[in-house]
Design an enzyme around this catalytic site. Structure first.
Site, PDB file in Angstrom:
ATOM      1  N   GLY A 172       1.045  51.692  21.629  1.00 44.83           N
ATOM      2  CA  GLY A 172       1.183  51.286  23.024  1.00 44.83           C
ATOM      3  C   GLY A 172       2.193  52.126  23.771  1.00 44.83           C
ATOM      4  N   CYS A 173       2.657  51.590  24.897  1.00 45.51           N
ATOM      5  CA  CYS A 173       3.392  52.388  25.882  1.00 45.51           C
ATOM      6  C   CYS A 173       4.796  52.827  25.445  1.00 45.51           C
ATOM      7  CB  CYS A 173       3.485  51.614  27.191  1.00 45.51           C
ATOM      8  SG  CYS A 173       1.893  51.414  28.006  1.00 45.51           S
ATOM      9  N   PHE A 174       5.359  52.203  24.418  1.00 43.42           N
ATOM     10  CA  PHE A 174       6.713  52.622  23.996  1.00 43.42           C
ATOM     11  C   PHE A 174       6.684  53.866  23.114  1.00 43.42           C
ATOM     12  CE2 PHE A 174       5.395  49.438  20.784  1.00 43.42           C
ATOM     13  CZ  PHE A 174       5.545  50.182  19.622  1.00 43.42           C
ATOM     14  N   PHE A 233       8.889  51.640  26.802  1.00 41.62           N
ATOM     15  CA  PHE A 233       8.733  50.175  26.813  1.00 41.62           C
ATOM     16  C   PHE A 233       7.286  49.849  26.454  1.00 41.62           C
ATOM     17  CE2 PHE A 233      11.227  51.290  30.750  1.00 41.62           C
ATOM     18  CZ  PHE A 233      12.481  51.033  30.234  1.00 41.62           C
TER      19      PHE A 233
END
Length: 391
Positions: free
Chosen positions: A163-165, A373
């Site tokens: 994911g985005c982190f 994040f």
């Protein structure tokens, strides 16, 4: 006889891991955010949902995104109507696309990074490949090794569904690999294509609509190594420290689930509030050893999950508007490209620093921070040290 300690010392690099080159790539298909709601509701046969369309138009208008790049074209979507419905079984069609296209887009970015680095690709010792989608065996790391013609002995690590982190995660891993393997040159690739999350709108799942308004496609590649070769390699940033943490009371704040219908996206809590409330703790822990407490003295690279996260972080920390300028610029020009975003921003910071004739790669400043994040809520914090720009 040689001791284990002597072997270990010989294996370790002398200096810190250093970013030696950056390359980025996007699919050719560019979409204009202002007209995207019309296109999206037409292609998903949802034009009768007028109230929902108005809501989506407001989401797009507030997104602070001007344009995004997408692998999915109108032609591809017309050939795969199940992807345009809200929850139709469509995983096979999505998988068939991304298992091919994610390594291909990664190759474009990696080729640019290798060209900037200026060394033969045979000197790449490690490959870290990161993508949210397209789980396959052998993975995108194997496909990229073949596409680039890397040595078969290159040491590979494949990261799926972080994911985005994960733009922060790959830097943390590359740092450990480079510093613990003398002479290592680590190729890091983040390649993200949102074909697994595209679907039609629903009144009952507005967080899915948020994703449709924010996500874009892109790939970024960096080369990391310690002890750069003088006059041959050009260091850009030093990776000084890296940490990961799970935020308290954030279970279920961001979830993604791979199902027959593709990857479903869920926002369950006040994500901007949770991040802004906890970010200073991460900063204090990262910069206490350096005796830095003035957050405006740093250059900033923050994953732009959305404008609300950036606004609340800026307010909470009292950041000057220019601190998140590069971050907001990438959000505006590309949307949220998940793990690839922070590497695009890193590239923007060093390019802008050079264009403006500043004395370091980090907007003229010495120290910087990179934040990722994402689901968990997980936060990655990387402390960066800029490099002096020689005229």
């Amino acid at each position: 006889m040689v001791t284990v300690d002597e072997v270990r010392k010989a294996q370790r690099a002398e200096g810190p891991a250093t970013v030696l080159a950056i390359g980025t790539a996007t699919p050719p298909n560019c979409i204009d955010q202002s007209t995207y709601p019309d296109y999206y509701f037409r292609i998903t046969n949802s034009e009768h949902k007028t109230e929902l369309k108005e809501k989506f138009q407001r989401m797009c208008d507030k997104s602070m995104i001007k344009k995004r790049y997408m692998y999915l074209t109108e032609e591809i979507l017309k050939e795969n109507p199940s992807m345009c419905e809200y929850m139709a079984p469509s995983l096979d069609a999505r998988q068939d696309m991304v298992v091919v296209e994610i390594p291909k887009l990664g190759k474009e970015a990696a080729t640019k990074a290798i060209k900037e680095w200026g060394q033969p690709k045979s000197k790449i010792t490690h490959l870290v490949f990161c993508t949210t989608s397209g789980v396959d065996m052998p993975g995108a790391d194997y496909q990229l090794t073949k596409l680039l013609g890397l040595r078969p002995s290159v040491k590979r690590l494949m990261m799926y569904q972080q994911g985005c982190f994960a733009g922060g995660t790959v830097l943390r891993l590359a740092k450990d690999l480079a510093e613990n393997n003398r002479g290592a040159r680590v190729l890091v690739v983040c390649s993200e294509i949102x074909a697994v999350t595209f679907r039609g709108p629903s009144d009952t799942h507005l967080d899915s609509l948020v994703g449709q308004a924010l996500f874009g496609d892109g790939a970024a590649a960096i080369i990391v190594g310690a002890d750069p070769l003088p006059k041959i390699e050009r260091p850009l940033f030093e990776l000084v420290s890296a940490a990961q943490t799970i935020l308290p009371d954030s279970d279920g704040a961001i979830d993604g689930h791979l199902r027959e219908v593709g990857l479903t996206f869920h926002l369950l809590k006040d994500v901007p509030g949770l991040i802004s409330k906890n970010i200073e703790k991460s900063l204090n822990e990262a910069f206490k050893p350096l005796d830095i407490t003035d957050w405006n003295s740093l250059f900033w690279i923050a994953h732009p999950g959305g404008p609300a996260i950036l606004d609340q972080v800026e307010t909470k920390l009292g950041l000057k508007p220019e601190k998140l300028e590069a971050t907001r610029h990438i959000l505006s020009e590309y949307g949220n490209m998940s793990s690839a975003c922070v590497l695009f921003i890193l590239d923007e910071v060093r390019r802008k620093s050079a264009t403006n004739g500043l004395k370091t790669t980090g907007e003229g400043l010495e120290w910087g921070v990179l934040f990722g994040f994402g689901p968990g809520l997980t936060v990655e914090t990387v402390v960066l040290h800029s490099v002096g720009v020689t005229a």
